[in-house]
Scaffold this motif. Structure first.
Motif, mmCIF file in Angstrom:
data_model
loop_
_atom_site.group_PDB
_atom_site.id
_atom_site.type_symbol
_atom_site.label_atom_id
_atom_site.label_comp_id
_atom_site.label_asym_id
_atom_site.label_seq_id
_atom_site.Cartn_x
_atom_site.Cartn_y
_atom_site.Cartn_z
ATOM 1 N N PHE A 154 0.817 -1.210 0.000
ATOM 2 C CA PHE A 154 0.000 0.000 0.000
ATOM 3 C C PHE A 154 0.853 1.263 0.000
ATOM 4 O O PHE A 154 0.514 2.253 -0.648
ATOM 5 C CB PHE A 154 -0.972 -0.002 1.174
ATOM 6 C CG PHE A 154 -2.129 -0.939 0.979
ATOM 7 C CD1 PHE A 154 -2.981 -0.788 -0.095
ATOM 8 C CD2 PHE A 154 -2.347 -1.974 1.859
ATOM 9 C CE1 PHE A 154 -4.046 -1.652 -0.291
ATOM 10 C CE2 PHE A 154 -3.407 -2.843 1.677
ATOM 11 C CZ PHE A 154 -4.255 -2.692 0.600
ATOM 12 N N ILE A 155 1.960 1.244 0.718
ATOM 13 C CA ILE A 155 2.869 2.396 0.693
ATOM 14 C C ILE A 155 3.430 2.578 -0.715
ATOM 15 O O ILE A 155 3.499 3.687 -1.240
ATOM 16 C CB ILE A 155 4.008 2.223 1.715
ATOM 17 C CG1 ILE A 155 3.469 2.275 3.133
ATOM 18 C CG2 ILE A 155 5.070 3.306 1.537
ATOM 19 C CD1 ILE A 155 4.486 1.884 4.183
ATOM 20 N N PHE A 156 3.813 1.482 -1.341
ATOM 21 C CA PHE A 156 4.349 1.541 -2.704
ATOM 22 C C PHE A 156 3.290 2.059 -3.670
ATOM 23 O O PHE A 156 3.582 2.870 -4.556
ATOM 24 C CB PHE A 156 4.842 0.154 -3.121
ATOM 25 C CG PHE A 156 5.532 0.140 -4.434
ATOM 26 C CD1 PHE A 156 6.817 0.654 -4.562
ATOM 27 C CD2 PHE A 156 4.911 -0.376 -5.548
ATOM 28 C CE1 PHE A 156 7.459 0.651 -5.776
ATOM 29 C CE2 PHE A 156 5.540 -0.384 -6.770
ATOM 30 C CZ PHE A 156 6.822 0.124 -6.888
ATOM 31 N N MET A 157 2.039 1.613 -3.508
ATOM 32 C CA MET A 157 0.958 2.102 -4.362
ATOM 33 C C MET A 157 0.731 3.595 -4.151
ATOM 34 O O MET A 157 0.468 4.329 -5.106
ATOM 35 C CB MET A 157 -0.332 1.332 -4.079
ATOM 36 C CG MET A 157 -0.341 -0.057 -4.661
ATOM 37 S SD MET A 157 -1.768 -1.056 -4.203
ATOM 38 C CE MET A 157 -3.128 0.011 -4.519
ATOM 39 N N ASP A 158 0.837 4.064 -2.907
ATOM 40 C CA ASP A 158 0.715 5.498 -2.646
ATOM 41 C C ASP A 158 1.768 6.283 -3.409
ATOM 42 O O ASP A 158 1.473 7.312 -4.011
ATOM 43 C CB ASP A 158 0.838 5.797 -1.156
ATOM 44 C CG ASP A 158 -0.411 5.460 -0.379
ATOM 45 O OD1 ASP A 158 -1.469 5.263 -1.006
ATOM 46 O OD2 ASP A 158 -0.326 5.389 0.863
ATOM 47 N N PHE A 159 3.012 5.797 -3.370
ATOM 48 C CA PHE A 159 4.077 6.481 -4.094
ATOM 49 C C PHE A 159 3.789 6.518 -5.587
ATOM 50 O O PHE A 159 3.950 7.555 -6.227
ATOM 51 C CB PHE A 159 5.427 5.795 -3.866
ATOM 52 C CG PHE A 159 6.152 6.293 -2.658
ATOM 53 C CD1 PHE A 159 6.530 7.616 -2.556
ATOM 54 C CD2 PHE A 159 6.465 5.436 -1.630
ATOM 55 C CE1 PHE A 159 7.200 8.073 -1.442
ATOM 56 C CE2 PHE A 159 7.129 5.880 -0.517
ATOM 57 C CZ PHE A 159 7.504 7.204 -0.425
ATOM 58 N N SER A 160 3.359 5.411 -6.142
ATOM 59 C CA SER A 160 3.109 5.394 -7.586
ATOM 60 C C SER A 160 1.914 6.273 -7.954
ATOM 61 O O SER A 160 1.942 6.969 -8.966
ATOM 62 C CB SER A 160 2.900 3.968 -8.081
ATOM 63 O OG SER A 160 1.747 3.405 -7.505
ATOM 64 N N LEU A 161 0.860 6.259 -7.135
ATOM 65 C CA LEU A 161 -0.297 7.107 -7.424
ATOM 66 C C LEU A 161 0.041 8.582 -7.306
ATOM 67 O O LEU A 161 -0.390 9.393 -8.134
ATOM 68 C CB LEU A 161 -1.457 6.763 -6.487
ATOM 69 C CG LEU A 161 -2.119 5.412 -6.717
ATOM 70 C CD1 LEU A 161 -3.158 5.156 -5.633
ATOM 71 C CD2 LEU A 161 -2.751 5.346 -8.088
#
Length: 99
Positions: free
Chosen positions: A61-68
């Motif tokens: 989820f942290i990685f998805m936040d960065f990509s978003l």
């Protein structure tokens, strides 16, 4: 909260997350008594598996936040670039706001 502050917050969050996960894994692998306790007791092993699943999901989820947020930033920059249109007039260029 501004995006720059949120990016910093998420970066610190990711660094702390990786650091704590690494420390936890290091402690489990280097302490033979703890390693044996986890290996021999199915309840403790199930609890550790659940905790590591939570760690992995949190990382995703942290990685998805960065990509978003990175795609959001790039879209904002593209909008800023499209805000003005250059019209060549002789030797001078006049900038007009687009609608």
């Amino acid at each position: 909260m501004k995006i720059k502050k949120f990016d910093r917050y998420k970066t610190v969050h990711l660094i702390l997350f990786i650091l704590l996960a690494g420390i936890g894994l290091f402690i489990i692998l280097t302490d033979p008594e703890l390693y044996q306790m986890i290996a021999n007791n199915s309840h403790i092993r199930a609890l550790c598996i659940l905790l590591w699943i939570v760690f992995v999901l949190s990382f995703l989820f942290i990685f998805m936040d960065f990509s978003l947020f990175s795609t959001f930033k790039s879209r904002q920059k593209q909008k800023q670039k499209k805000k003005y249109i250059e019209i060549p007039v002789g030797r001078w260029r006049i900038q007009k706001k687009s609608l």
